[in-house]
Design a protein around this motif. Sequence first.
Motif, mmCIF file in Angstrom:
data_model
loop_
_atom_site.group_PDB
_atom_site.id
_atom_site.type_symbol
_atom_site.label_atom_id
_atom_site.label_comp_id
_atom_site.label_asym_id
_atom_site.label_seq_id
_atom_site.Cartn_x
_atom_site.Cartn_y
_atom_site.Cartn_z
ATOM 1 N N GLN A 41 33.703 30.692 57.074
ATOM 2 C CA GLN A 41 34.656 31.777 57.303
ATOM 3 C C GLN A 41 35.442 31.541 58.580
ATOM 4 O OE1 GLN A 41 31.905 34.981 57.043
ATOM 5 N NE2 GLN A 41 31.858 34.899 54.804
ATOM 6 N N ARG A 42 34.721 31.052 59.601
ATOM 7 C CA ARG A 42 35.405 30.792 60.858
ATOM 8 C C ARG A 42 36.442 29.670 60.705
ATOM 9 N NH1 ARG A 42 31.242 31.004 65.546
ATOM 10 N NH2 ARG A 42 30.710 32.802 64.306
ATOM 11 N N LEU A 43 36.146 28.727 59.847
ATOM 12 C CA LEU A 43 37.097 27.645 59.602
ATOM 13 C C LEU A 43 38.194 28.073 58.635
ATOM 14 C CD1 LEU A 43 34.615 24.661 59.189
ATOM 15 C CD2 LEU A 43 36.205 24.985 61.064
ATOM 16 N N GLY A 44 38.114 29.294 58.147
ATOM 17 C CA GLY A 44 39.130 29.785 57.222
ATOM 18 C C GLY A 44 38.961 29.257 55.810
ATOM 19 N N LEU A 45 37.721 28.852 55.473
ATOM 20 C CA LEU A 45 37.480 28.323 54.129
ATOM 21 C C LEU A 45 36.721 29.350 53.297
ATOM 22 C CD1 LEU A 45 36.341 24.754 55.153
ATOM 23 C CD2 LEU A 45 38.520 25.341 54.100
ATOM 24 N N ASN A 46 36.825 29.210 52.009
ATOM 25 C CA ASN A 46 36.100 30.080 51.108
ATOM 26 C C ASN A 46 34.605 29.770 51.191
ATOM 27 O OD1 ASN A 46 34.940 31.273 48.797
ATOM 28 N ND2 ASN A 46 36.959 31.309 47.826
ATOM 29 N N SER A 47 33.759 30.785 51.275
ATOM 30 C CA SER A 47 32.328 30.520 51.460
ATOM 31 C C SER A 47 31.677 29.927 50.206
ATOM 32 C CB SER A 47 31.593 31.783 51.903
ATOM 33 O OG SER A 47 31.752 32.787 50.943
ATOM 34 N N SER A 48 32.404 29.881 49.098
ATOM 35 C CA SER A 48 31.827 29.240 47.903
ATOM 36 C C SER A 48 31.778 27.721 48.056
ATOM 37 C CB SER A 48 32.639 29.609 46.662
ATOM 38 O OG SER A 48 33.936 29.097 46.787
ATOM 39 N N TRP A 49 32.427 27.214 49.087
ATOM 40 C CA TRP A 49 32.394 25.768 49.327
ATOM 41 C C TRP A 49 31.129 25.316 50.037
ATOM 42 C CZ3 TRP A 49 37.816 23.447 50.844
ATOM 43 C CH2 TRP A 49 38.739 23.772 49.833
ATOM 44 N N ILE A 50 30.248 26.261 50.313
ATOM 45 C CA ILE A 50 29.075 25.914 51.118
ATOM 46 C C ILE A 50 28.223 24.852 50.435
ATOM 47 C CG2 ILE A 50 27.583 27.785 50.218
ATOM 48 C CD1 ILE A 50 27.737 26.721 53.876
ATOM 49 N N PHE A 51 28.205 24.851 49.087
ATOM 50 C CA PHE A 51 27.441 23.837 48.350
ATOM 51 C C PHE A 51 27.919 22.425 48.716
ATOM 52 C CE2 PHE A 51 26.682 21.112 44.675
ATOM 53 C CZ PHE A 51 25.360 21.367 44.387
ATOM 54 N N ASP A 52 29.237 22.227 48.642
ATOM 55 C CA ASP A 52 29.823 20.923 48.977
ATOM 56 C C ASP A 52 29.615 20.593 50.445
ATOM 57 O OD1 ASP A 52 31.671 20.740 46.354
ATOM 58 O OD2 ASP A 52 31.736 22.752 47.194
ATOM 59 N N PHE A 53 29.821 21.611 51.279
ATOM 60 C CA PHE A 53 29.706 21.455 52.721
ATOM 61 C C PHE A 53 28.304 20.974 53.101
ATOM 62 C CE2 PHE A 53 29.756 23.182 57.088
ATOM 63 C CZ PHE A 53 30.981 22.675 57.495
ATOM 64 N N ALA A 54 27.285 21.629 52.516
ATOM 65 C CA ALA A 54 25.895 21.287 52.829
ATOM 66 C C ALA A 54 25.587 19.854 52.415
ATOM 67 C CB ALA A 54 24.951 22.259 52.119
ATOM 68 N N ILE A 55 26.064 19.454 51.242
ATOM 69 C CA ILE A 55 25.808 18.092 50.759
ATOM 70 C C ILE A 55 26.486 17.058 51.650
ATOM 71 C CG2 ILE A 55 26.453 16.479 48.916
ATOM 72 C CD1 ILE A 55 25.523 18.410 46.908
ATOM 73 N N ILE A 56 27.762 17.294 51.950
ATOM 74 C CA ILE A 56 28.526 16.295 52.703
ATOM 75 C C ILE A 56 27.984 16.133 54.124
ATOM 76 C CG2 ILE A 56 30.833 15.656 53.535
ATOM 77 C CD1 ILE A 56 30.629 15.599 50.492
ATOM 78 N N ILE A 57 27.754 17.259 54.813
ATOM 79 C CA ILE A 57 27.307 17.168 56.207
ATOM 80 C C ILE A 57 25.957 16.470 56.316
ATOM 81 C CG2 ILE A 57 26.541 18.522 58.212
ATOM 82 C CD1 ILE A 57 29.436 18.789 58.052
#
Lengths: 81, 594
Positions: B154-170
Motif C-alpha cells: 500500500q505504501r508503494l501504491g500497489l494493489n495488495s493482491s500482488w503480495i503473492f508475487d511480491f513474497a515469491i520474488i523477494i
Amino acid sequence: MGIDIRLPLGILFLLLGSILVVYGAASNPSLYGQSLGINVNLYWGVVLLAFGALMYALSRRGARAETRAENIPQSPRSSGH
Amino acid sequence: MTGIDWLILGLYFAFVLGIGVALKGSMKTSADFFLAGRAIPAWVAGLAFMSANLGAQEVIGMGASGAKYGIATSHFYWIGAIPAMVFVGIFMMPFYYGSRARSVPEYLRLRFDEKTRGLNAISFAIMTIFSSGISMYAIAKLIQTLHVFDGVLQRLGLNSSWIFDFAIIISAIVVLVYTFLGGLSSAIYNEVLQFFLIVAGFLPLSYLGLKNVGGWSGLKATLGPSYTHSWAGLSHANTNRLGVEWFGLVMGLGFVLSFGYWCTDFLVVQRAMAAKSMSAARRTPLIGAFPKMLFPFLVILPGLIAIALPTQPAVPSHARVVVGAEPPGKGIIPLKLDATSGQPMLDKDGKPQLDYDLAVPSMLLHYFPPGMLGLGLTALLASFMSGMAGNVTAFNTVWTYDIYQSYIRPGATDAHYLWMGRASTVFGIAFSIAAAYMANRFNNIMDMLQLVFAFVNAPLFATFLLGMFWKRTTGHGAFAGLLAGTAAAAIHHGLTLPAGAVVGIKGGWLAVTHTYPSEMAQNFWTAIYAWSTCFVVTIVVSLLTRAPEESKLVGLVYSLTPKPEEEPLAWYARPASLALMVLAGTVLLNIIFW
C-alpha cells in the motif's frame, strides 16, 4: 576457509536484543495485554543480548587462539591441568 | 507490522546477504562452491543438517499436525528422524565421506554403475526443483492469507493482491544472492543463523501459550488423552488420532520413510559431506539430532495450544487479519475458506473444515506484541529461506557434477564448472519460481507429481543398505530393485484407498482391494511394500549377475573398509557417545509423553 559464524551470530543477536530491550522499556505497558501482561520484548530482549554476548565472546576467544597458534607454530602443546 | 517489526526483518536480510558477500572472495574452486571446501566445523554442519530440513512447510505443517493429531505428531521426530540420524552418522558416513564422493548420486556411481547414478541424479534434480517450488507457493499463499505484509505494498501504491508475487520474488532474490555469491558455505552459515532465529522466535511462543493454558497439565485437562499421548491407543488404527497402528508407524515411518530421507537425501547428506574431517562428518547428524529431538516443543506444541484455547473470533487490531469477520473456527484456528467464494469449505460430512495451516501463524498474532511479532515472522521467513537454500545448493551440485559434467560436458576446466554452479543456481531458482506458479494454477498436477516423487523415494534406502553392507550387491541388482520398488509403490497405491476418499489421486485407480483407516496408514504401507520389493529384487538380481570386483569396493562397502580412525576426542564428544546420549534422550521423551 570461510568465517567464524559465531561473530555475525553474536553481533546480530546483540543488535536484536538491544532493539527489543529499548523498545520494551519505552513502550506502553498496555501493549502487553495479549502477551499475558508480560513485557516479552524486554525480557526476551535481555535473553537475546546475553546469547549474543556469549557468541561474540566465544568468537573473540577463538580468534585469539588462532593468532597464538599462528605466531608460535613450533611450540610444544601445553600440558594443561 | 509496525516500524519496529520491519527493522528486525531488515536486520535479518542485511545479515544473510552480508554473509554471502563476505564469502564471495573465498569461492576459488568448484569444491569451495559445492562442498564448502570440506572445511565446516562439526557443530556448524550439524545445525545446518537439521536446519536445511526445517523449511517453512515443516514449521507450519508440524504445527498444523499438532492441532490435528496432538502430541502423536512427535513420532515424526522421535521415531521418524532420530534413529535414522544416528544410523547415518555412525554407520553410513564412513562410506559417504570416506569415498570422497561429491554427492549421493556420485557415491552410487562409485559403488554401482552409471545407470543407477543417472536414475538417482535426474529424479533428484527434478524433485528438488518441484519441492522448492511447492514450498515457495505454500509460503506465498500463507503470507497472502495473513495480510501482515500488505502494508508495504500500500505504501508503494500497489494493489495488495500482488503480495503473492511480491513474497515469491523477494525471497527468491535473497536466497539467490547469498547462494550465488557464497555457494554451499553461504547456505550452511546462514542455516545456522536461521536456526537460532527460529528458536528465538518460537520459544517465547510455546512459553506464553503453555502458561496461558495452565501448563502441560492444563493442556491435558482441556484436550483429553487422545491429544496428549503419543503411544497410548496405537495398538489399533481406530483408537488413535493418526489412524495408524504401531507396526505401520514403526516400519513405514520409523524405518522406510525416515531412513530413506535422512540417510539418502542429498539435501541433508551434503551438509555432512562438507564437514572438515571424517569425525566431524560422522558427528554432523548426531549433533543435529539433539535440537531435532527437542523441536516438537517449539513447532508441535503451539498447534496443540491453538486448538485448546477458548474459541474467540476477536483478533488483535494491529494484525489486520480478516478471519475476525468469519464464523469462529476452533480454538484460535480459523475455518478454511474457499479462495474464490470466501465461504467456509466443507468436508465430506458437510461440516466446515479448519485451516490447520494457520495454527502457528495465528498463535504468533495472538500472543506477540509489536517487536516480538517482527521476530516471530522473521523466524518464519528464516525457516522458509533455509529450506529453499537447502534445495538450491543440492540441485546445483547434482546438476553440475552428476548431470552436466557426466553427460553434457565432461573434461572442462574447474573454473568452467564453478561458473556452471553459479549459472545453475540462477536457473534452478527460476525453475522453482515457475513451479510455484504452476502449483498456484494447477494444484492437481502438483499433487500428482508429489505422489510420483513418493513412489521414487520409497525404495531408496533398500538400495543404500544393501550397497553399503552387502558386497555382493551389483549395479544391475540396484537398478532393477529401484525400478521394481517404484513400480510396487505405484501398484500398491493403485489398489488401495484411505477410508472415505474418492478413487483417483488418493488411490484405488487400478481397483480397490483394501481400504486403509487413514491416508497416513496408506502412505506408510505403500512405503513398506516399495522397500520390501526393492530389497528382494535387488538381492535376487544381484545373485543372478556377475559379482563386482572386491578391489574396486574398498572404502565403499562395510566389510571391505578399514574402521575409521577415531580422532582423539573427549569421551562425550565421540560419535558413539553422542549417539547413545541422543537415543537415551529420545527414549525418555517417549516414556514421558507415552
